[in-house]
Scaffold this motif. Structure first.
Motif, PDB file in Angstrom:
ATOM      1  N   ASP A 122       0.681  -1.245  -0.428  1.00  0.00           N
ATOM      2  CA  ASP A 122      -0.127  -0.185   0.208  1.00  0.00           C
ATOM      3  C   ASP A 122       0.986   1.576   0.041  1.00  0.00           C
ATOM      4  OD1 ASP A 122      -2.235   2.055   0.055  1.00  0.00           O
ATOM      5  OD2 ASP A 122      -2.705   0.485   2.008  1.00  0.00           O
ATOM      6  N   ALA A 123       1.011   1.647  -1.063  1.00  0.00           N
ATOM      7  CA  ALA A 123       2.652   3.343  -1.023  1.00  0.00           C
ATOM      8  C   ALA A 123       1.135   4.287  -1.161  1.00  0.00           C
ATOM      9  CB  ALA A 123       2.858   2.470  -2.755  1.00  0.00           C
ATOM     10  N   VAL A 124       0.296   3.716  -1.854  1.00  0.00           N
ATOM     11  CA  VAL A 124      -0.641   5.032  -1.690  1.00  0.00           C
ATOM     12  C   VAL A 124      -0.486   5.909  -0.288  1.00  0.00           C
ATOM     13  CG1 VAL A 124      -2.583   6.035  -2.647  1.00  0.00           C
ATOM     14  CG2 VAL A 124      -1.271   4.400  -3.167  1.00  0.00           C
ATOM     15  N   SER A 145      15.828  -6.435 -14.349  1.00  0.00           N
ATOM     16  CA  SER A 145      14.737  -7.257 -15.643  1.00  0.00           C
ATOM     17  C   SER A 145      13.892  -6.893 -14.543  1.00  0.00           C
ATOM     18  CB  SER A 145      15.493  -8.803 -14.707  1.00  0.00           C
ATOM     19  OG  SER A 145      15.425  -9.138 -13.869  1.00  0.00           O
ATOM     20  N   ALA A 146      13.336  -5.899 -13.469  1.00  0.00           N
ATOM     21  CA  ALA A 146      11.999  -5.998 -12.792  1.00  0.00           C
ATOM     22  C   ALA A 146      12.193  -4.559 -12.310  1.00  0.00           C
ATOM     23  CB  ALA A 146      11.615  -6.798 -11.620  1.00  0.00           C
ATOM     24  N   ALA A 147      11.986  -3.899 -13.614  1.00  0.00           N
ATOM     25  CA  ALA A 147      11.789  -2.360 -13.142  1.00  0.00           C
ATOM     26  C   ALA A 147      10.286  -1.863 -13.368  1.00  0.00           C
ATOM     27  CB  ALA A 147      12.782  -1.663 -14.735  1.00  0.00           C
ATOM     28  N   LEU A 148      10.950  -0.653 -12.579  1.00  0.00           N
ATOM     29  CA  LEU A 148       9.618   0.050 -12.235  1.00  0.00           C
ATOM     30  C   LEU A 148       8.982   0.523 -12.922  1.00  0.00           C
ATOM     31  CD1 LEU A 148      11.438   2.089  -9.031  1.00  0.00           C
ATOM     32  CD2 LEU A 148       8.910   0.423  -8.683  1.00  0.00           C
ATOM     33  N   PRO A 149       7.912   1.039 -13.130  1.00  0.00           N
ATOM     34  CA  PRO A 149       6.868   1.050 -14.504  1.00  0.00           C
ATOM     35  C   PRO A 149       7.169   2.391 -15.160  1.00  0.00           C
ATOM     36  CG  PRO A 149       5.653   1.124 -12.599  1.00  0.00           C
ATOM     37  CD  PRO A 149       6.600   0.976 -11.704  1.00  0.00           C
ATOM     38  N   GLU A 150       7.005   3.078 -16.065  1.00  0.00           N
ATOM     39  CA  GLU A 150       8.017   3.968 -17.060  1.00  0.00           C
ATOM     40  C   GLU A 150       7.375   4.892 -16.769  1.00  0.00           C
ATOM     41  OE1 GLU A 150       8.305   2.260 -21.084  1.00  0.00           O
ATOM     42  OE2 GLU A 150       9.217   1.114 -20.829  1.00  0.00           O
ATOM     43  N   SER A 151       6.198   4.681 -16.285  1.00  0.00           N
ATOM     44  CA  SER A 151       5.853   6.138 -16.383  1.00  0.00           C
ATOM     45  C   SER A 151       6.084   6.786 -14.775  1.00  0.00           C
ATOM     46  CB  SER A 151       3.471   6.392 -15.754  1.00  0.00           C
ATOM     47  OG  SER A 151       3.699   5.521 -14.414  1.00  0.00           O
ATOM     48  N   ALA A 204      10.949   1.880  -2.786  1.00  0.00           N
ATOM     49  CA  ALA A 204      10.416   0.253  -3.567  1.00  0.00           C
ATOM     50  C   ALA A 204      11.136  -0.444  -4.330  1.00  0.00           C
ATOM     51  CB  ALA A 204       9.330   0.733  -3.521  1.00  0.00           C
ATOM     52  N   ASP A 205      10.973  -1.614  -4.037  1.00  0.00           N
ATOM     53  CA  ASP A 205      10.801  -2.425  -5.867  1.00  0.00           C
ATOM     54  C   ASP A 205       9.938  -2.999  -6.726  1.00  0.00           C
ATOM     55  OD1 ASP A 205       9.224  -3.650  -3.508  1.00  0.00           O
ATOM     56  OD2 ASP A 205      10.444  -5.364  -3.763  1.00  0.00           O
ATOM     57  N   ASP A 206       8.743  -2.145  -6.266  1.00  0.00           N
ATOM     58  CA  ASP A 206       7.112  -2.105  -6.927  1.00  0.00           C
ATOM     59  C   ASP A 206       5.879  -1.670  -7.012  1.00  0.00           C
ATOM     60  OD1 ASP A 206       6.092  -3.680  -9.155  1.00  0.00           O
ATOM     61  OD2 ASP A 206       5.646  -5.249  -8.366  1.00  0.00           O
ATOM     62  N   LEU A 207       5.038  -1.241  -7.377  1.00  0.00           N
ATOM     63  CA  LEU A 207       4.089  -0.662  -7.169  1.00  0.00           C
ATOM     64  C   LEU A 207       3.411  -1.560  -7.286  1.00  0.00           C
ATOM     65  CD1 LEU A 207       5.068   3.251  -7.608  1.00  0.00           C
ATOM     66  CD2 LEU A 207       4.820   1.919  -5.946  1.00  0.00           C
ATOM     67  N   ALA A 208       1.697  -1.024  -6.779  1.00  0.00           N
ATOM     68  CA  ALA A 208       0.697  -2.131  -7.370  1.00  0.00           C
ATOM     69  C   ALA A 208       0.308  -1.743  -8.567  1.00  0.00           C
ATOM     70  CB  ALA A 208      -0.404  -1.601  -6.151  1.00  0.00           C
ATOM     71  N   GLN A 209      -0.631  -2.597  -9.431  1.00  0.00           N
ATOM     72  CA  GLN A 209      -0.594  -2.301 -10.857  1.00  0.00           C
ATOM     73  C   GLN A 209      -1.037  -1.402 -10.724  1.00  0.00           C
ATOM     74  OE1 GLN A 209      -1.751  -5.681 -12.851  1.00  0.00           O
ATOM     75  NE2 GLN A 209      -1.515  -4.661 -15.203  1.00  0.00           N
ATOM     76  N   GLY A 210      -1.390  -0.196 -11.117  1.00  0.00           N
ATOM     77  CA  GLY A 210      -2.626   0.586 -11.552  1.00  0.00           C
ATOM     78  C   GLY A 210      -2.860   1.857 -11.124  1.00  0.00           C
ATOM     79  N   THR A 211      -1.550   2.084  -9.877  1.00  0.00           N
ATOM     80  CA  THR A 211      -1.179   2.784  -8.713  1.00  0.00           C
ATOM     81  C   THR A 211      -0.518   3.843  -8.611  1.00  0.00           C
ATOM     82  OG1 THR A 211       0.141   1.661  -7.111  1.00  0.00           O
ATOM     83  CG2 THR A 211      -2.112   1.320  -6.896  1.00  0.00           C
ATOM     84  N   GLU A 212       0.389   4.229 -10.153  1.00  0.00           N
ATOM     85  CA  GLU A 212       1.048   4.804 -10.055  1.00  0.00           C
ATOM     86  C   GLU A 212       0.947   6.401  -9.873  1.00  0.00           C
ATOM     87  OE1 GLU A 212       0.274   2.628 -12.469  1.00  0.00           O
ATOM     88  OE2 GLU A 212       1.902   1.154 -12.330  1.00  0.00           O
ATOM     89  N   ALA A 213      -0.495   6.981 -10.654  1.00  0.00           N
ATOM     90  CA  ALA A 213      -1.445   7.917 -10.723  1.00  0.00           C
ATOM     91  C   ALA A 213      -1.354   8.683  -9.547  1.00  0.00           C
ATOM     92  CB  ALA A 213      -2.338   8.490 -11.725  1.00  0.00           C
ATOM     93  N   ALA A 214      -2.091   7.101  -8.498  1.00  0.00           N
ATOM     94  CA  ALA A 214      -2.488   8.014  -7.359  1.00  0.00           C
ATOM     95  C   ALA A 214      -1.398   7.535  -5.902  1.00  0.00           C
ATOM     96  CB  ALA A 214      -3.322   6.625  -6.796  1.00  0.00           C
ATOM     97  N   VAL A 215      -0.062   7.745  -6.432  1.00  0.00           N
ATOM     98  CA  VAL A 215       0.759   7.892  -5.559  1.00  0.00           C
ATOM     99  C   VAL A 215       1.557   9.115  -5.730  1.00  0.00           C
ATOM    100  CG1 VAL A 215       3.447   7.531  -4.881  1.00  0.00           C
ATOM    101  CG2 VAL A 215       1.952   5.713  -5.631  1.00  0.00           C
ATOM    102  N   ILE A 216       1.308   9.394  -6.975  1.00  0.00           N
ATOM    103  CA  ILE A 216       1.488  10.861  -7.002  1.00  0.00           C
ATOM    104  C   ILE A 216       1.048  12.172  -6.581  1.00  0.00           C
ATOM    105  CG2 ILE A 216       2.383  12.846  -9.134  1.00  0.00           C
ATOM    106  CD1 ILE A 216       3.052  10.122 -11.466  1.00  0.00           C
ATOM    107  N   HIS A 217      -0.448  11.202  -7.119  1.00  0.00           N
ATOM    108  CA  HIS A 217      -1.184  12.751  -6.693  1.00  0.00           C
ATOM    109  C   HIS A 217      -1.245  11.969  -5.021  1.00  0.00           C
ATOM    110  CE1 HIS A 217      -5.269  13.758  -5.201  1.00  0.00           C
ATOM    111  NE2 HIS A 217      -5.589  14.391  -5.638  1.00  0.00           N
ATOM    112  N   ALA A 218      -1.458  11.644  -3.859  1.00  0.00           N
ATOM    113  CA  ALA A 218      -1.047  11.595  -2.931  1.00  0.00           C
ATOM    114  C   ALA A 218       0.323  12.054  -2.411  1.00  0.00           C
ATOM    115  CB  ALA A 218      -0.771   9.893  -2.302  1.00  0.00           C
ATOM    116  N   ALA A 219       1.588  12.777  -2.785  1.00  0.00           N
ATOM    117  CA  ALA A 219       2.140  13.267  -2.665  1.00  0.00           C
ATOM    118  C   ALA A 219       2.064  14.698  -2.090  1.00  0.00           C
ATOM    119  CB  ALA A 219       3.219  13.149  -3.907  1.00  0.00           C
TER     120      ALA A 219
END
Length: 507
Positions: A177-179, A231-237, A202-217
């Motif tokens: 729960d990174a958000v 080989s397990a990079a973070l989302p490009e967004s 972090a090593d990963d974010l839950a799928q589809g939460t990138e925008a929510a994480v940015i908004h939470a900041a």
């Protein structure tokens, strides 16, 4: 998220470069005059001229024309005002606040980054704390739930024991729960007058939460230190992500991002101005001026070495020499930049700078006296800060009100006034409690003891076991806890997770 350039080099007064045109023209004219072949070529045949000219032996020789031109160009560049960084207000923290959000999810136990992702992340946090000496840093840990490990503090020795004790088995819930974690970190940065930075490790974010994480900041900058293998990079967004490195390259990159964002936030909140760096060029310009009036270089260098030779001088002679060349404000600024604020406050004539120097020297009474002479919003704001340190809270609030009457949206004045009001209310509350506890002094003489004849023997009672779910019990338990940091965090996180409101599933 795009990052501002760490250096924005430009000139404050670029029109001064027009003064270089006559310098260039005069230099070309003098060089032409020194060309003997061109001067005599008009009256003597070229075949004969080459035998009549006496050329000096080739060797290293300084041309005075070049020295004069170089000195003038350096002076013009200094007058143009080169700058690449902003000058912060004197009463604003120059260290960026940083909230670190560390993932303690089970995937952080993966050993693709030796020894594990979590251990390497804790090592990086340790290195970052060491690089941010004197800066305020906080720590949030999360897995399936987010928990505050340490609020903002400038003492890294307080954070490090709890940082070392973070493991995946102390988290009450497993998840990612990174958000919620970023939102919790943003809440602790709300009290800051300017936006800070949230570092998500972090090593990963839950799928589809990138925008929510940015908004939470919220208003704060968000930077991510990716602990995953390539080989397990973070989302490009998440464009503002820094990959972990084996050296301290990632730490330096994070430091640049944090400081750059904070300077931009300071500029937006306080209207900082660019710092003129042209004074650095005064010394080389003066050296060229010394060499200008002699054709050779031996005599000027001997003179320069003689001037640089240390000579004993009395304090009176030294003061007389400084007064001959420097104004009181210039002398005060030299002492101020050297960190000798006590001497600076005695030298300054300008009331603003005298007050700032006294403030930095912890002489808040003298600072307030100087700031009272300034009727500008900046002066009233500084007066409020000085009066607050003098515990004259009513006067401080009045000074902040004067600022807000002219600048209603002054964030720093609003923030400082709120702090002073809380301090004033706390002092008044303590005074009332003391008056209620001691309404009248007891009518007893010295060394006199009175015994209550009706006093009875007390009865024994059994204290029930502490229920950490009852109101106020958690705070009492926290004050009495004597255990390791890991056990402390495990109990604390469990209590917080149990007390968190649960969302009922919708039918």
């Amino acid at each position: 998220m795009a990052e501002a350039a760490p250096f924005a080099f430009h000139f404050l007064r670029p029109l001064w470069f027009l003064a270089a045109l006559p310098v260039i023209g005069m230099t070309l004219y003098l060089l032409t005059r020194q060309n003997m072949e061109r001067q005599w070529g008009r009256v003597i045949a070229p075949e004969l001229l080459k035998h009549l000219l006496v050329r000096p032996e080739k060797g290293w020789r300084l041309n005075p024309v070049y020295l004069v031109a170089t000195g003038h160009i350096i002076s013009i560049v200094a007058l143009a005002g080169p700058t690449w960084r902003r000058e912060l207000p004197p009463f604003v923290e120059d260290k960026a606040p940083l909230m670190i959000v560390l993932s303690v999810s089970p995937s952080m136990n993966t050993s693709d980054i030796a020894p594990t992702r979590l251990e390497r992340a804790k090592q990086k946090v340790h290195d970052l704390l060491a690089a941010r000496v004197g800066a305020r840093t906080g720590l949030v840990a999360y897995s399936g739930s987010a928990h505050l490990v340490m609020p903002l503090t400038d003492d890294r020795t307080v954070i490090e024991p709890f940082l070392a004790s973070l493991t995946t088995n102390i988290m009450p819930k497993q998840g990612n729960d990174a958000v919620a974690a970023v939102s919790l970190a943003a809440d602790y940065l709300l009290a800051e007058p300017a936006a800070g930075t949230i570092l998500l490790i972090a090593d990963d974010l839950a799928q589809g939460t990138e925008a929510a994480v940015i908004h939470a900041a919220s208003r704060n900058g968000l930077t991510i230190l990716g602990m995953a293998a390539p080989s397990a990079a973070l989302p490009e967004s998440l464009s503002d992500a820094v990959k972990v490195t084996v050296d301290d390259g990632d730490i330096r990159a994070l430091q640049r991002r944090v400081e750059t964002r904070y300077q931009s936030a300071q500029a937006a909140a306080f209207g900082t101005r660019w710092q003129d760096e042209g004074f650095w060029l005064v010394i080389p310009a003066a050296l060229f001026a010394l060499l200008w009036f002699r054709r050779g270089v031996v005599v000027p260098w001997i003179l320069l070495l003689a001037l640089c030779r240390p000579q004993a001088a009395s304090a009176a002679e030294s003061d007389w020499f400084r007064n001959l060349w420097l104004t009181p404000d210039q002398q005060g600024r030299i002492a101020f930049d050297r960190g000798d604020y006590a001497s600076a406050k005695m030298s300054f004539d300008d009331p603003m700078w005298r007050g700032i120097a006294a403030y930095r020297a912890y002489d808040y009474l003298a600072a307030a006296e100087s700031f009272r002479r300034i009727n500008s919003p900046e002066g009233r704001f500084a007066l409020g800060d000085a009066e607050a340190h003098n515990h004259a809270y009513e006067k401080a609030i009045q000074a902040y009100d004067d600022v807000l009457a002219v600048q209603p949206n002054n964030v720093a004045a609003i923030h400082n006034k709120a702090i002073v009001q809380v301090a004033l209310e706390a002092r008044e509350k303590k005074r009332r409690e003391q008056e209620q506890a001691n309404p009248e002094a007891p009518d007893l003489k010295a060394d006199e003891t009175k015994v209550d004849p009706n006093q009875k023997e007390g009865k024994k009672v059994v204290v029930p076991k502490l229920d950490v779910t009852s109101p106020g019990a958690v705070d009492a338990w926290m004050r009495q806890v004597e255990t390791s940091p890991a056990d402390f965090l495990r109990q604390k996180f469990a209590i917080q997770a149990a007390a968190a409101p649960r969302l009922e599933p919708k039918p």
